[in-house]
Scaffold this active site. Structure first.
Site, PDB file in Angstrom:
ATOM      1  N   ASP A   1       0.845  -1.199   0.000  1.00 10.29           N
ATOM      2  CA  ASP A   1       0.000   0.000   0.000  1.00 10.29           C
ATOM      3  C   ASP A   1       0.891   1.264   0.000  1.00 10.29           C
ATOM      4  O   ASP A   1       1.849   1.316  -0.753  1.00 10.29           O
ATOM      5  CB  ASP A   1      -0.963  -0.070   1.200  1.00 10.29           C
ATOM      6  CG  ASP A   1      -2.116   0.898   1.093  1.00 10.29           C
ATOM      7  OD1 ASP A   1      -3.128   0.569   0.462  1.00 10.29           O
ATOM      8  OD2 ASP A   1      -1.986   2.014   1.626  1.00 10.29           O
TER       9      ASP A   1
ATOM     10  N   TYR B   1      -3.589  11.101   1.189  1.00  5.68           N
ATOM     11  CA  TYR B   1      -4.034  10.938  -0.203  1.00  5.68           C
ATOM     12  C   TYR B   1      -4.013  12.276  -0.917  1.00  5.68           C
ATOM     13  O   TYR B   1      -3.578  12.375  -2.063  1.00  5.68           O
ATOM     14  CB  TYR B   1      -5.435  10.315  -0.247  1.00  5.68           C
ATOM     15  CG  TYR B   1      -5.436   8.862   0.126  1.00  5.68           C
ATOM     16  CD1 TYR B   1      -5.334   8.471   1.457  1.00  5.68           C
ATOM     17  CD2 TYR B   1      -5.512   7.873  -0.844  1.00  5.68           C
ATOM     18  CE1 TYR B   1      -5.309   7.136   1.811  1.00  5.68           C
ATOM     19  CE2 TYR B   1      -5.491   6.529  -0.501  1.00  5.68           C
ATOM     20  CZ  TYR B   1      -5.386   6.166   0.815  1.00  5.68           C
ATOM     21  OH  TYR B   1      -5.348   4.844   1.157  1.00  5.68           O
TER      22      TYR B   1
ATOM     23  N   HIS C   1      -4.784  -7.793  -0.164  1.00  4.55           N
ATOM     24  CA  HIS C   1      -4.072  -6.535   0.046  1.00  4.55           C
ATOM     25  C   HIS C   1      -3.255  -6.487   1.334  1.00  4.55           C
ATOM     26  O   HIS C   1      -2.188  -5.904   1.368  1.00  4.55           O
ATOM     27  CB  HIS C   1      -5.100  -5.406   0.039  1.00  4.55           C
ATOM     28  CG  HIS C   1      -4.501  -4.050   0.090  1.00  4.55           C
ATOM     29  ND1 HIS C   1      -3.754  -3.543  -0.946  1.00  4.55           N
ATOM     30  CD2 HIS C   1      -4.508  -3.090   1.042  1.00  4.55           C
ATOM     31  CE1 HIS C   1      -3.345  -2.328  -0.631  1.00  4.55           C
ATOM     32  NE2 HIS C   1      -3.788  -2.026   0.575  1.00  4.55           N
TER      33      HIS C   1
END
Ligand SMILES: *[C@@H]1O[C@H](CO)[C@@H](O)[C@H](O)[C@H]1NC(C)=O
Length: 461
Positions: free
Chosen positions: A228, A378, A435
């Site tokens: 990630d 982000y 993930h």
């Protein structure tokens, strides 16, 4: 045509080809960062470079506050009939999990477990940076090499992701001649690492902070592993500081070079086996299906990359809301068909991650109040300035390796990432896992990592 004409034509073509090649091969420059920024609030203060032991010790006041909030009447909306997780977090499942959290989950017990590995704090560029440390244990084994490893988590994860894999990295393993001294920092704004007070702290800036951390601990050269955001940070560190990185190992990985993107487009039209092997087809195609899946799964990303503070206000006010938001990601990102399950897979006895470990992770976000700062990451990484740097397109020449887990959000085939990573030592296609690889399949990830480092270390230097 005379041979003279043929020769001059050949020269023109060769010159043109050379020119095109040169243009295509021109490497984007490595971005330059301010070597000593100040991310803390207000004006720069005098530096403090001490490394202090830290214990996770949530106050009774904070613990009581959480209990009181969890005891409030739930304001949930009944899910649509037979919809399961199609519309996001199923609120019947949420109710069950909140009940477990309130009545069975015991934070103080979990806190003791979380303190099993020692924790530390140190101030870098104006921010208190937290890290957990796993000491290498050779257990008397001779000819075993101890190597430093920087292990980096992602969103919505924390250092909690690494409790199971830590043991496999710090102790001797079968078929491996190395063990690791593991440094596992929290990204600024995640968990116990202070969030930036100033705009612009993205993955490259984090890389600089982590490099300073490793140097402060006496490690000039080290290995990297990340998934990630951890993958993006590790890959940019390997690109920007090749002299400090012995090797980089990634789960979830993307290159964003001209070559990669051309292949992606060509691969959509050409039959399998030409640019994308038969085995790699399902990683990328059919494109419409993948784009649909991507659109379904990345709403959060758009939101967090644009208005993180708005959703942050909603999530930081209620542990139930926070849990709904994070739990849904653990459901969707461990298996792409989990949304079809009544409980999103979360309560299934074969769900790959123990529910209490997910709650530990949620508790870290809750007690530190860090969900908003974690989501701002982000916005920083998708800012025009950060995007213009496009580190994903700059070649990385340090030894690299990838573990592709089939249910991860995104993995490119080896011949795609090879346009960025020039020295791929190993690439493994796992048969299971998603993930949160370090939590779901710690043994598989650890085995890949050991294998990679053994190969790199056996090279003549
Ligand atoms: C939801 O789960 C039920 C029971 O397993 C199943 O019959 C139904 O098809 C599922 N719905 C979706 C949208 O997958």
């Amino acid at each position: 045509m005379s041979w003279m004409k043929l020769l001059s034509a050949a020269i023109v073509v060769a010159a043109l080809a050379y020119k095109i090649r040169e243009k295509a091969m021109a490497e984007p420059p490595i971005p330059e960062l301010d070597p000593d920024p100040w991310w803390g609030p207000g004006a720069r203060e005098k530096g403090d470079s001490s490394v202090r032991p830290f214990k996770i010790d949530i106050s009774n006041k904070d613990l009581d506050d959480l209990k009181a909030r969890l005891a409030l009447p739930l304001r949930l909306t009944p899910p649509l009939e037979k919809a399961n997780f199609t519309y996001g977090m199923n609120q019947d499942t949420l109710k069950e999990i909140v009940q477990h959290w309130r009545l069975k989950y015991d934070w103080r017990k979990r806190e003791t477990l979380l303190n099993f590995y020692p924790h530390f704090m140190t101030k870098i560029e104006g921010l208190e940076i937290h890290f957990m440390r796993g000491k290498a244990q050779t257990k008397g084994a001779k000819d075993i090499k101890v190597l430093p490893l920087l292990l980096i988590h992602g969103w919505p994860g924390t250092f909690v992701e690494f409790y199971d894999i830590m043991l496999l990295l710090t102790t001797p393993q079968e078929d491996s001649n190395v063990v690791f001294e593991v440094i596992c920092p929290s990204i600024p704004g995640y968990g116990f690492s202070q969030g930036s007070a100033k705009q612009g702290l993205g993955h490259m800036e984090t890389g600089q902070i982590f490099l300073k951390l490793m140097k402060r601990l006496g490690y000039d050269q080290f290995y990297l592993q990340g998934g990630d955001w951890g993958s993006i940070i590790a890959s940019s560190m390997a690109t920007m500081y090749p002299e400090n990185v012995l090797g980089v190992h990634l789960n979830m990985f993307v290159a964003n070079t001209l070559g990669t993107n051309l292949k992606l487009i060509l691969g959509a039209f050409l039959p399998a086996g030409i640019v994308v092997s038969h085995e790699d087809q399902e990683k990328l195609y059919p494109l419409t299906e993948k784009i649909g899946m991507f659109a379904r799964e990345t709403g959060y990303l758009h939101l967090q990359a644009t208005k993180p503070d708005t959703i942050g206000a909603a999530l930081n006010q209620s542990p139930v809301s926070l849990a709904a938001y994070i739990l849904e990601k653990f459901s969707s990102w461990t298996h792409k068909d989990n949304y079809k399950e009544v409980d999103g897979g979360l309560l299934h006895k074969h769900f790959p991650i123990d529910l209490d470990k997910i709650l530990d992770n949620i508790c870290i976000y809750w007690f530190t109040g860090s969900i908003t700062t974690s989501m701002r990451y982000y916005a920083e990484n998708f800012s025009p300035k950060s995007m213009a740097n496009n580190v994903e397109s700059i070649p990385c020449r340090v030894p690299s390796a990838m573990s592709a887990f089939p249910h991860d959000l995104l993995n490119q085939p080896e011949n795609f990432v090879a346009h960025k990573f020039y020295d791929i030592v190993s690439y493994s296609d796992q048969l299971v896992g998603g993930h949160f690889a370090a939590m779901e399949r710690p043994k598989l990830l650890a085995r890949d990592f050991h294998k990679f480092v053994n190969i790199v270390e056996s090279r003549v230097k």
